[in-house]
Write an enzyme that holds these catalytic residues in place. Structure first.
Site, mmCIF file in Angstrom:
data_model
loop_
_atom_site.group_PDB
_atom_site.id
_atom_site.type_symbol
_atom_site.label_atom_id
_atom_site.label_comp_id
_atom_site.label_asym_id
_atom_site.label_seq_id
_atom_site.Cartn_x
_atom_site.Cartn_y
_atom_site.Cartn_z
ATOM 1 C CD1 TRP A 277 41.956 31.137 43.883
ATOM 2 C CD2 TRP A 277 40.981 32.377 45.465
ATOM 3 N NE1 TRP A 277 42.934 31.521 44.768
ATOM 4 C CE2 TRP A 277 42.362 32.288 45.758
ATOM 5 C CE3 TRP A 277 40.163 33.113 46.327
ATOM 6 C CZ2 TRP A 277 42.938 32.888 46.866
ATOM 7 C CZ3 TRP A 277 40.740 33.724 47.431
ATOM 8 C CH2 TRP A 277 42.107 33.614 47.694
ATOM 9 C CG ASN A 278 41.029 37.349 43.972
ATOM 10 O OD1 ASN A 278 40.918 36.959 42.808
ATOM 11 N ND2 ASN A 278 41.794 38.368 44.298
ATOM 12 C CE LYS A 301 42.533 27.514 34.927
ATOM 13 N NZ LYS A 301 41.707 27.274 36.145
ATOM 14 N N PRO A 302 37.922 29.462 34.556
ATOM 15 C CG PRO A 302 35.810 28.744 35.247
ATOM 16 C CD PRO A 302 36.720 28.779 34.054
ATOM 17 N N GLY A 352 47.444 35.830 38.632
ATOM 18 C CA GLY A 352 47.956 34.821 39.557
ATOM 19 C C GLY A 352 49.259 35.258 40.189
ATOM 20 C CB SER A 353 51.742 33.339 42.091
ATOM 21 O OG SER A 353 52.191 32.355 41.168
ATOM 22 C CD GLU A 374 44.986 42.059 38.488
ATOM 23 O OE1 GLU A 374 44.601 42.303 39.650
ATOM 24 O OE2 GLU A 374 44.225 42.035 37.501
ATOM 25 C CG LEU A 375 52.116 38.743 37.364
ATOM 26 C CD1 LEU A 375 53.572 38.655 36.939
ATOM 27 C CD2 LEU A 375 51.377 37.444 37.085
ATOM 28 C CB CYS A 408 45.586 41.903 43.347
ATOM 29 S SG CYS A 408 44.525 43.056 42.450
#
Length: 468
Positions: A277-278, A301-302, A352-353, A374-375, A408
């Site tokens: 979302w960022n 998938k947004p 994400g996380s 990308e975490l 990030c």
């Protein structure tokens, strides 16, 4: 010298001028792929002269002037344009304009003339776009529950969309897989032309994209502009480089003369992208563009908080000539749909996380499909005694508060040398207190946090810091 929001605004206006100066023979300008250097020369009349010099091939120099308007000069090849832009005088008399990549000083004037986002008037200006995109989402015929989308600036709902179910995800992949078979046989030069048209459309609709990004993400306008320019730039880059990279490449055979070896680039198939979302435009599209260029189809998938940037991008891709079924969107939450996105894909991109990334990696590994993750991270910024105080303070503000810190690569820890602590900390505090926070205007330095959950998380961090 650094690339700041004023430069980005100029680049956007340059690109709008570029749209009206296309080369009729190739369908696009600047056909060479030379690297370029740029410098800015201040003139006594208050105007700027931008000198572009060829990088790899030093056989041509171009001189561009920026001003209020450009008028036809005999033999110069500079075309008239009533808008602020850049006209280029080129040795052979041909007029060109291009997406420029170079730094300017902080004194660059404000050049984007469209009104910045203001609420509630923003709802009136973008309401037609939101309605149109919502109707497009209805056409996807998802059968899940309805979800309300909230505007961070107000905390009020502005749209309702229906989520996809796992069966909807499966049907979407079946549709994209059928479309991908034809796309894989399409010549890379034709795929590149789609990306170039998309590049033009993104820049041509930048004001609407900025409004949507601010409306659903709560960004400052300058930070929304980062996404728009990044998306256009990535489309341009892969369109120009992709056809060359995808050519069959002949290599020396195991037995010289007797054998031949060719390297061929074969598409994976259908790639799934779980976008955060960022940065809902950049992260939904800029990974999809090289995948499309390589002959793949994409299912995105947004984030459920920010679906409209991806929906807008899909609309522009279709208008650019991308065949239907190659860039599809499924709406819903990660926990509900993530496993099915992995189970149906031939490759995936997840942002994400770290905890969720581990789960994604395990599921993808079971199927032996390639992935890009990308975490999260904890990024320290080190301040040493020999730093330039003013520049470092500005750098820290950007590193910490770009997109309200929801980035990030934001700096989450400052490690300040004891010798400069007593000077640096008061200067940083004063600069932060002077930050312009709000919704409207290019001078606003920070928007709002995207969700109530983000506010609670920041409050917890502040309480923890005070307790120490």
């Amino acid at each position: 010298m650094r690339l700041d929001w004023r430069v980005q605004a100029l680049i956007a206006e340059v690109c709008s001028h570029h749209l009206s100066t296309r080369d009729q023979r190739s369908g696009y300008v600047n056909r060479d792929s030379r690297s370029r250097r740029a410098g800015v020369i201040n003139r006594s009349d208050g105007r700027r002269r931008v000198a572009l010099a060829g990088g790899q091939h030093g056989d041509e120099q171009e001189e561009c002037e920026s001003g209020d308007s450009f008028h036809q000069r005999a033999g110069s090849g500079v075309r008239q344009d009533s808008r602020i832009g850049v006209g280029c005088r080129i040795g052979n008399g041909e007029a060109r304009a291009r997406l420029l990549h170079f730094p300017f000083s902080d004194s660059m004037p404000h050049v984007l003339t469209s009104p910045p986002l203001t609420l509630p008037s923003a709802f009136r200006r973008v309401s037609g776009i939101i309605d149109r995109l919502s109707k497009g989402a209805e056409g996807m015929e998802f059968s899940g529950d309805e979800r309300t989308v909230i505007a961070p600036f107000t905390g009020l709902p502005f749209a309702t969309l229906r989520d996809a179910t796992p069966d909807d995800v499966t049907r979407t992949f079946e549709r994209t897989r059928t479309a991908q078979k034809n796309w894989a046989t399409t010549d890379p030069s034709e795929r590149a032309r789609v990306l170039l048209r998309f590049h033009d459309l993104v820049l041509g609709h930048r004001d609407d994209l900025l409004d949507v990004l601010q409306l659903e993400g709560g960004k400052a306008r300058r930070h929304a502009l980062d996404e728009v320019l990044d998306t256009a730039n990535v489309a341009h880059y892969y369109a120009r480089r992709g056809p060359t990279w995808l050519r069959d490449d002949r290599r020396r055979g195991a037995i010289p003369i007797a054998t031949k070896t060719w390297v061929q680039h074969v598409p994976l198939g259908v790639v799934s992208i779980n976008a955060p979302w960022n940065y809902p435009l950049t992260m939904a599209v800029t990974d999809a563009l090289p995948a499309l260029m390589a002959g793949n189809a994409v299912v995105v998938k947004p984030a459920e908080q920010t679906p409209f940037s991806a929906l807008f991008a899909r609309e522009l891709l279709l208008r650019a000539g991308l065949p239907d079924g190659l860039f599809e969107i499924v709406l819903g939450s990660g926990p509900d749909l993530g496993e099915h996105l992995i189970a149906n894909a031939d490759g995936l991109m997840f942002t994400g996380s770290t905890a969720t990334g581990r789960v994604v990696a395990q599921q993808a590994a079971k199927r032996l499909i390639p992935m890009s993750l990308e975490l999260g991270g904890k990024n320290p910024l080190v301040v040493l005694p020999d730093c330039d105080l003013a520049r470092t303070v500005e750098g820290v503000v950007r590193a910490c508060f770009t997109n309200a810190g929801q980035l990030c690569i934001s700096a989450e820890r400052l490690l300040i040398h004891t010798d400069i602590w007593d000077t640096f900390v008061p200067a940083l505090i004063a600069r932060v207190r002077a930050m312009r926070v709000g919704q409207a205007g290019w001078d606003v330095e920070m928007g709002v946090l995207a969700t109530p959950q983000q506010v609670e998380k920041v409050d917890a961090h502040v309480a923890d810091a005070r307790a120490r």
